[in-house]
Design a protein around this motif. Sequence first.
Motif, PDB file in Angstrom:
ATOM      1  N   GLN A 159       0.830  -1.207   0.000  1.00  0.00           N
ATOM      2  CA  GLN A 159       0.000   0.000   0.000  1.00  0.00           C
ATOM      3  C   GLN A 159       0.863   1.255   0.000  1.00  0.00           C
ATOM      4  O   GLN A 159       0.524   2.257  -0.627  1.00  0.00           O
ATOM      5  CB  GLN A 159      -0.931   0.004   1.212  1.00  0.00           C
ATOM      6  N   ASN A 171       0.666   4.215  -2.644  1.00  0.00           N
ATOM      7  CA  ASN A 171       0.486   5.612  -2.246  1.00  0.00           C
ATOM      8  C   ASN A 171       1.558   6.496  -2.867  1.00  0.00           C
ATOM      9  O   ASN A 171       1.258   7.576  -3.395  1.00  0.00           O
ATOM     10  CB  ASN A 171       0.537   5.736  -0.717  1.00  0.00           C
ATOM     11  N   GLN A 192       0.773   6.877  -6.535  1.00  0.00           N
ATOM     12  CA  GLN A 192      -0.423   7.671  -6.831  1.00  0.00           C
ATOM     13  C   GLN A 192      -0.227   9.149  -6.499  1.00  0.00           C
ATOM     14  O   GLN A 192      -0.628  10.027  -7.269  1.00  0.00           O
ATOM     15  CB  GLN A 192      -1.631   7.108  -6.080  1.00  0.00           C
ATOM     16  N   PHE A 193       0.342   9.433  -5.352  1.00  0.00           N
ATOM     17  CA  PHE A 193       0.599  10.836  -5.002  1.00  0.00           C
ATOM     18  C   PHE A 193       1.523  11.466  -6.046  1.00  0.00           C
ATOM     19  O   PHE A 193       1.275  12.580  -6.512  1.00  0.00           O
ATOM     20  CB  PHE A 193       1.250  10.940  -3.611  1.00  0.00           C
ATOM     21  N   ILE A 235       2.234  10.929   5.394  1.00  0.00           N
ATOM     22  CA  ILE A 235       1.010  10.135   5.245  1.00  0.00           C
ATOM     23  C   ILE A 235       0.862   9.261   6.486  1.00  0.00           C
ATOM     24  O   ILE A 235       1.755   8.485   6.800  1.00  0.00           O
ATOM     25  CB  ILE A 235       1.085   9.256   3.984  1.00  0.00           C
ATOM     26  N   GLU A 278      -3.759  13.371   3.380  1.00  0.00           N
ATOM     27  CA  GLU A 278      -4.518  12.195   2.957  1.00  0.00           C
ATOM     28  C   GLU A 278      -4.555  12.081   1.437  1.00  0.00           C
ATOM     29  O   GLU A 278      -4.776  11.005   0.909  1.00  0.00           O
ATOM     30  CB  GLU A 278      -5.949  12.286   3.488  1.00  0.00           C
ATOM     31  N   ASP A 330      -4.094  17.758  -0.718  1.00  0.00           N
ATOM     32  CA  ASP A 330      -3.712  18.387   0.551  1.00  0.00           C
ATOM     33  C   ASP A 330      -2.359  19.080   0.405  1.00  0.00           C
ATOM     34  O   ASP A 330      -2.131  20.155   0.969  1.00  0.00           O
ATOM     35  CB  ASP A 330      -3.610  17.335   1.664  1.00  0.00           C
ATOM     36  N   ILE A 377      -8.685   8.157  -5.702  1.00  0.00           N
ATOM     37  CA  ILE A 377      -8.992   7.214  -4.621  1.00  0.00           C
ATOM     38  C   ILE A 377     -10.127   6.337  -5.124  1.00  0.00           C
ATOM     39  O   ILE A 377     -11.246   6.785  -5.254  1.00  0.00           O
ATOM     40  CB  ILE A 377      -9.415   7.938  -3.335  1.00  0.00           C
ATOM     41  N   ASP A 390      -5.512  -0.441  -1.704  1.00  0.00           N
ATOM     42  CA  ASP A 390      -6.536   0.368  -2.390  1.00  0.00           C
ATOM     43  C   ASP A 390      -5.946   1.130  -3.559  1.00  0.00           C
ATOM     44  O   ASP A 390      -4.759   1.326  -3.632  1.00  0.00           O
ATOM     45  CB  ASP A 390      -7.163   1.337  -1.394  1.00  0.00           C
TER      46      ASP A 390
END
Lengths: 357, 357
Positions: B126, B130, B133-134, B254, B278, B282, B298, B357
């Motif tokens: 995960q 993250n 994706q970020f 995070i 998150e 942000d 998301i 996710d």
Amino acid sequence: MSPPRGLAAWLHLTLAPGIGGETQRKLLAAFGLPDHIFSAGLSAVRSVIGNKADLLLDFDPAENIAQALNWAEQPDQHILTLADTAYPASLLEIPDPPSVIYVRGNPALLQGPAIGVVGSRNATPQGLRNAEQFSRTLAGQGWCIVSGLALGIDAAAHRGALAADGATVAVIGTGANRIYPARNRELALTIAERGAIVSEFPLGTPANAANFPRRNRLIAGLSRGVLVVEAATESGSLITARLAGEQGREVFAIPGSIHSPLARGCHKLIRQGAKLVETADDILEELNGQAPARHAPIPDDANEHPLLDTLGHDPCGLDELVERSGLGADSLLSELLSLELAGKIAVLPGNRYQRVD
Amino acid sequence: MSPPRGLAAWLHLTLAPGIGGETQRKLLAAFGLPDHIFSAGLSAVRSVIGNKADLLLDFDPAENIAQALNWAEQPDQHILTLADTAYPASLLEIPDPPSVIYVRGNPALLQGPAIGVVGSRNATPQGLRNAEQFSRTLAGQGWCIVSGLALGIDAAAHRGALAADGATVAVIGTGANRIYPARNRELALTIAERGAIVSEFPLGTPANAANFPRRNRLIAGLSRGVLVVEAATESGSLITARLAGEQGREVFAIPGSIHSPLARGCHKLIRQGAKLVETADDILEELNGQAPARHAPIPDDANEHPLLDTLGHDPCGLDELVERSGLGADSLLSELLSLELAGKIAVLPGNRYQRVD
């Protein structure tokens, strides 16, 4: 009919429809004990609360009072008023303490050091585990776990405290003789036996969404700090956390995955300044670092209360005191009330306060 | 031998053993360009740096200089000195900018708005998602993603930027002609083609633990802010974050499960004042002062497997899952396997399951 006295007068004051907490506090500030309100007569009461005086004095609460007095005669059932020494000192610190609270169980628990543990009704399995484990550890260290008897995190928090043979208090939004939700009936009975159930609502009050935020302020008020375990961004737990902050209580939040909707409320709190906690020790460290305040808002030594200095030795009106102290009228009234109940000040006609040395 | 001039003088200054960054800056402050250092003569140089003057002037760097000049003549290979207009302006803001940097790729990227994205080499699935994706979202909004080409979070960050056809810069702790770790060779080549690889270390410098904290200060220095995705409490990522803070850069972290060791470093940073984030938005909000139009991806899958709810967003062992789900171990394992094959969950060391996710 002679005016009610003692507990009956407190019950009359709090059971009369249309007479909310603020009105009650105005009257208590003006007259002192409820006995004096009812013996003062209509026009004196009108001079303080206007037409609401009629609502108060026309109300015939005989049946409700009898029911309440009867309830409070049962074992382990208590009605505590602001004037009782058993009334939780921590609630005297909040701006809007209830005039009376109904307690099932051990009222002494309301005087010890307590931590609120709240969160979502639809918690995740890990959230429930966290609530239970944190509460068990904190209760094992002598902290009373205060929560709201709701499904989910609340129930897990109570259970964790009970598992540690520790103290737990459930503050509920219904009458103390009603249990909501029904699924927590058994838990409620255990709490009444081994902890305490507290409500400010009249006996028989059914579940009503509007009452829960009021209930939440008492969870925070009874606690030195409030831990939010899991919460959505718009939720009752965040209301409790906000009220806790306004009451000067610490707010703690457990972080979680950014992909978990129930972590978002906690993250929001952390961004707003709540303390991020990973273990119960994080909470204990924070709270033990504080002065070991044994909830004593009315010091034995009168000179220690700063408001007495502010008041000085001349009579002084409320507006002037607001200006001098910088406090809001509500919290000022609550401070004044506790000073009055402690016999440190007197209320003069015209709502003026006089120090009593 | 006539004194070196121009780039050769910069290389002599920076290649001489025993002449560190601080000494270099003293000399540059005293003499201006390196040309002037070498034409000033031994006693003048001694008056500034004492006996180190001998180390500097006795050193014969001819071979190394020739190698470096030759390297910098190749296409897309550059040596930038503090005096070059192409030298990154952001590095001039930090207390210890390297006198020269070696760049493979497009040096113009070093001048644009950049965000550092760093984290653990042993990231969770995960965490890698993250980071990717970020970085993809941030790069898609025109931010250059700066990281350290390490395994784990660093590589995922670079990949995310590349996936968005965005800019990415790898700051490395070895010579610019060496790639470490070898497993990232292919990624490094892509970054050199479509982004930039930056090193302050002389060509040929091998991997050496002592060099990585120095490398980290450049990741922070090149960036407006640094995002830490996953990190243990004692880790290089926290060094990068600390340096970023000291350089006046924003630090973002995070959060994650309190049961995940790799969330602890992020939680530590948040407690120290890092911004809890998150979503990529942000970060953008903080850096731009305004929300951009696009949102971080998301995923929201309505037809979720019920076992994913049971699993929640924290790592969970098999026994616990058996208890939560009420399923037998056999059928649970087969469900878990199909979820794993579908990319919905990952298996962590110790046979723990983690939702992805």
